[in-house]
Design a protein around this motif. Structure first.
Motif, PDB file in Angstrom:
ATOM      1  N   ALA A   1     -26.111  12.534 -88.485  1.00 44.46           N
ATOM      2  CA  ALA A   1     -27.359  11.372 -89.466  1.00 44.46           C
ATOM      3  C   ALA A   1     -27.108  11.833 -90.551  1.00 44.46           C
ATOM      4  O   ALA A   1     -27.015  11.199 -92.084  1.00 44.46           O
ATOM      5  CB  ALA A   1     -27.555  10.838 -88.824  1.00 44.46           C
ATOM      6  N   GLY A   2     -27.569  13.135 -90.900  1.00 49.66           N
ATOM      7  CA  GLY A   2     -27.968  14.409 -92.477  1.00 49.66           C
ATOM      8  C   GLY A   2     -26.391  13.322 -93.104  1.00 49.66           C
ATOM      9  O   GLY A   2     -27.069  13.416 -94.475  1.00 49.66           O
ATOM     10  N   GLU A   3     -24.969  13.496 -92.697  1.00 57.13           N
ATOM     11  CA  GLU A   3     -24.211  13.257 -93.537  1.00 57.13           C
ATOM     12  C   GLU A   3     -24.496  12.298 -93.732  1.00 57.13           C
ATOM     13  O   GLU A   3     -23.669  11.700 -95.129  1.00 57.13           O
ATOM     14  CB  GLU A   3     -23.093  13.649 -92.632  1.00 57.13           C
ATOM     15  CG  GLU A   3     -21.643  13.775 -93.703  1.00 57.13           C
ATOM     16  CD  GLU A   3     -21.777  14.651 -94.895  1.00 57.13           C
ATOM     17  OE1 GLU A   3     -20.799  14.412 -95.855  1.00 57.13           O
ATOM     18  OE2 GLU A   3     -22.841  15.794 -95.264  1.00 57.13           O
ATOM     19  N   VAL A   4     -24.152  11.044 -92.657  1.00 56.60           N
ATOM     20  CA  VAL A   4     -24.863   9.504 -93.150  1.00 56.60           C
ATOM     21  C   VAL A   4     -25.818   9.428 -94.673  1.00 56.60           C
ATOM     22  O   VAL A   4     -25.742   8.919 -95.428  1.00 56.60           O
ATOM     23  CB  VAL A   4     -24.768   8.740 -92.229  1.00 56.60           C
ATOM     24  CG1 VAL A   4     -24.843   7.107 -92.587  1.00 56.60           C
ATOM     25  CG2 VAL A   4     -24.000   8.716 -91.165  1.00 56.60           C
ATOM     26  N   ALA A   5     -26.831   9.594 -94.306  1.00 54.47           N
ATOM     27  CA  ALA A   5     -27.908   9.671 -95.523  1.00 54.47           C
ATOM     28  C   ALA A   5     -27.287  10.176 -96.261  1.00 54.47           C
ATOM     29  O   ALA A   5     -27.854  10.004 -97.757  1.00 54.47           O
ATOM     30  CB  ALA A   5     -29.023  10.611 -94.757  1.00 54.47           C
ATOM     31  N   ARG A   6     -26.750  11.480 -96.738  1.00 58.66           N
ATOM     32  CA  ARG A   6     -26.178  12.241 -97.878  1.00 58.66           C
ATOM     33  C   ARG A   6     -25.502  11.595 -98.330  1.00 58.66           C
ATOM     34  O   ARG A   6     -25.456  10.587 -99.392  1.00 58.66           O
ATOM     35  CB  ARG A   6     -25.763  13.841 -97.585  1.00 58.66           C
ATOM     36  CG  ARG A   6     -25.733  14.429 -98.897  1.00 58.66           C
ATOM     37  CD  ARG A   6     -24.734  15.982 -98.582  1.00 58.66           C
ATOM     38  NE  ARG A   6     -23.564  15.456 -98.047  1.00 58.66           N
ATOM     39  CZ  ARG A   6     -22.677  15.416 -98.759  1.00 58.66           C
ATOM     40  NH1 ARG A   6     -22.565  14.981-100.360  1.00 58.66           N
ATOM     41  NH2 ARG A   6     -20.990  14.924 -98.319  1.00 58.66           N
ATOM     42  N   ARG A   7     -24.073  10.961 -97.521  1.00 57.03           N
ATOM     43  CA  ARG A   7     -23.029  10.060 -98.528  1.00 57.03           C
ATOM     44  C   ARG A   7     -23.639   8.695 -99.134  1.00 57.03           C
ATOM     45  O   ARG A   7     -23.322   8.487 -99.972  1.00 57.03           O
ATOM     46  CB  ARG A   7     -22.159   9.859 -97.742  1.00 57.03           C
ATOM     47  CG  ARG A   7     -21.622  11.058 -97.237  1.00 57.03           C
ATOM     48  CD  ARG A   7     -19.992  11.071 -96.657  1.00 57.03           C
ATOM     49  NE  ARG A   7     -19.235  12.347 -96.053  1.00 57.03           N
ATOM     50  CZ  ARG A   7     -18.027  12.669 -95.675  1.00 57.03           C
ATOM     51  NH1 ARG A   7     -17.231  11.283 -95.336  1.00 57.03           N
ATOM     52  NH2 ARG A   7     -17.506  13.580 -95.497  1.00 57.03           N
ATOM     53  N   LEU A   8     -24.388   8.061 -98.177  1.00 59.35           N
ATOM     54  CA  LEU A   8     -25.244   6.820 -99.093  1.00 59.35           C
ATOM     55  C   LEU A   8     -26.332   7.047 -99.918  1.00 59.35           C
ATOM     56  O   LEU A   8     -27.292   6.543-100.423  1.00 59.35           O
ATOM     57  CB  LEU A   8     -25.830   5.852 -97.872  1.00 59.35           C
ATOM     58  CG  LEU A   8     -24.888   5.679 -97.039  1.00 59.35           C
ATOM     59  CD1 LEU A   8     -24.619   4.985 -95.802  1.00 59.35           C
ATOM     60  CD2 LEU A   8     -23.250   4.833 -97.563  1.00 59.35           C
ATOM     61  N   ASP A   9     -26.704   8.001 -99.489  1.00 62.41           N
ATOM     62  CA  ASP A   9     -28.061   8.834-100.419  1.00 62.41           C
ATOM     63  C   ASP A   9     -29.295   7.867-100.718  1.00 62.41           C
ATOM     64  O   ASP A   9     -29.515   7.658-101.019  1.00 62.41           O
ATOM     65  CB  ASP A   9     -27.591   8.450-102.075  1.00 62.41           C
ATOM     66  CG  ASP A   9     -29.139   8.753-103.438  1.00 62.41           C
ATOM     67  OD1 ASP A   9     -29.148  10.102-103.191  1.00 62.41           O
ATOM     68  OD2 ASP A   9     -29.240   8.602-104.368  1.00 62.41           O
ATOM     69  N   VAL A  10     -29.982   8.081 -99.246  1.00 61.31           N
ATOM     70  CA  VAL A  10     -31.105   7.282 -98.508  1.00 61.31           C
ATOM     71  C   VAL A  10     -31.796   8.502 -97.713  1.00 61.31           C
ATOM     72  O   VAL A  10     -30.895   9.470 -97.122  1.00 61.31           O
ATOM     73  CB  VAL A  10     -30.201   6.627 -97.276  1.00 61.31           C
ATOM     74  CG1 VAL A  10     -31.164   5.539 -96.774  1.00 61.31           C
ATOM     75  CG2 VAL A  10     -29.217   5.013 -98.296  1.00 61.31           C
ATOM     76  N   PRO A  11     -33.469   8.456 -97.889  1.00 59.59           N
ATOM     77  CA  PRO A  11     -33.525   8.848 -96.978  1.00 59.59           C
ATOM     78  C   PRO A  11     -33.294   9.309 -96.047  1.00 59.59           C
ATOM     79  O   PRO A  11     -33.298   7.731 -95.205  1.00 59.59           O
ATOM     80  CB  PRO A  11     -34.964   8.529 -97.362  1.00 59.59           C
ATOM     81  CG  PRO A  11     -34.778   7.773 -98.724  1.00 59.59           C
ATOM     82  CD  PRO A  11     -33.533   7.060 -98.821  1.00 59.59           C
ATOM     83  N   HIS A  12     -34.189  10.382 -95.066  1.00 56.07           N
ATOM     84  CA  HIS A  12     -33.267  10.433 -93.971  1.00 56.07           C
ATOM     85  C   HIS A  12     -34.492   9.552 -92.637  1.00 56.07           C
ATOM     86  O   HIS A  12     -33.395   8.947 -91.868  1.00 56.07           O
ATOM     87  CB  HIS A  12     -33.262  12.029 -93.395  1.00 56.07           C
ATOM     88  CG  HIS A  12     -32.401  12.934 -93.896  1.00 56.07           C
ATOM     89  ND1 HIS A  12     -31.409  13.760 -93.060  1.00 56.07           N
ATOM     90  CD2 HIS A  12     -32.147  13.305 -95.398  1.00 56.07           C
ATOM     91  CE1 HIS A  12     -31.030  14.276 -93.797  1.00 56.07           C
ATOM     92  NE2 HIS A  12     -31.328  14.258 -95.150  1.00 56.07           N
ATOM     93  N   ASN A  13     -35.162   9.626 -92.542  1.00 53.35           N
ATOM     94  CA  ASN A  13     -36.272   8.080 -92.622  1.00 53.35           C
ATOM     95  C   ASN A  13     -35.981   6.701 -92.769  1.00 53.35           C
ATOM     96  O   ASN A  13     -36.015   6.465 -91.638  1.00 53.35           O
ATOM     97  CB  ASN A  13     -38.009   8.904 -92.138  1.00 53.35           C
ATOM     98  CG  ASN A  13     -38.261   8.394 -93.951  1.00 53.35           C
ATOM     99  OD1 ASN A  13     -37.321   9.022 -94.895  1.00 53.35           O
ATOM    100  ND2 ASN A  13     -39.047   8.652 -93.799  1.00 53.35           N
ATOM    101  N   THR A  14     -35.466   6.752 -94.011  1.00 56.03           N
ATOM    102  CA  THR A  14     -35.243   5.760 -94.051  1.00 56.03           C
ATOM    103  C   THR A  14     -33.471   5.212 -93.229  1.00 56.03           C
ATOM    104  O   THR A  14     -33.642   3.595 -92.708  1.00 56.03           O
ATOM    105  CB  THR A  14     -34.970   4.971 -95.055  1.00 56.03           C
ATOM    106  OG1 THR A  14     -35.840   5.257 -96.172  1.00 56.03           O
ATOM    107  CG2 THR A  14     -34.312   3.509 -95.934  1.00 56.03           C
ATOM    108  N   LEU A  15     -32.861   5.916 -93.590  1.00 53.28           N
ATOM    109  CA  LEU A  15     -31.684   5.818 -92.367  1.00 53.28           C
ATOM    110  C   LEU A  15     -31.729   5.474 -90.813  1.00 53.28           C
ATOM    111  O   LEU A  15     -30.914   4.791 -90.494  1.00 53.28           O
ATOM    112  CB  LEU A  15     -31.009   6.787 -93.179  1.00 53.28           C
ATOM    113  CG  LEU A  15     -29.042   6.875 -92.298  1.00 53.28           C
ATOM    114  CD1 LEU A  15     -28.691   5.719 -92.794  1.00 53.28           C
ATOM    115  CD2 LEU A  15     -28.831   7.963 -92.605  1.00 53.28           C
TER     116      LEU A  15
END
Length: 121
Positions: free
Chosen positions: A35-49
């Motif tokens: 999940a953290g990698e998805v958030a990083r690659r999409l440049d989305v805050p973790h809680n939003t993702l």
């Protein structure tokens, strides 16, 4: 797949971040992504993702598996296939040549992949 399931899937994919996350996960099959990698690659805050991944999961398009301290998300390709089949279930009406372009499009990736019994050596 019934109409309600299809509508849930389309609703889940109708938001830009969720669509981007789903497409990213399909590109990383079969291993999936944390999940953290998805958030990083999409440049989305973790809680939003996290909220977006929950919507995709409830729609049956992705699933998660705990791996140590991380949640690994994977696209559910069988669900994608069921959604595509739902869309074209009434195609052709006795004229298979009408659906030939769909057959080649949907079979593109799968038909290019080596079969499981192929020996790579």
């Amino acid at each position: 797949m019934d109409t309600k399931d299809a509508l849930d899937a389309f609703a889940a994919l109708s938001q830009p971040t969720r669509l981007a996350a789903f497409r990213l996960l399909t590109r990383h099959e079969p291993d999936g992504l944390a999940a953290g990698e998805v958030a990083r690659r999409l440049d989305v805050p973790h809680n939003t993702l996290s909220a977006h991944l929950a919507v995709l999961s409830r729609a049956g398009l992705i699933h998660a598996q705990r791996q140590s301290r991380s949640m690994i998300y994977r696209a559910d390709l069988a669900a994608v296939g069921a959604l595509a089949a739902f869309l074209v279930s009434d195609c052709c009406q006795g004229s298979p040549e009408v659906c030939a372009p769909l057959d080649s499009l949907l079979g593109g990736c799968a038909s290019a992949a080596p079969s499981p019994s192929t020996d790579p050596s």
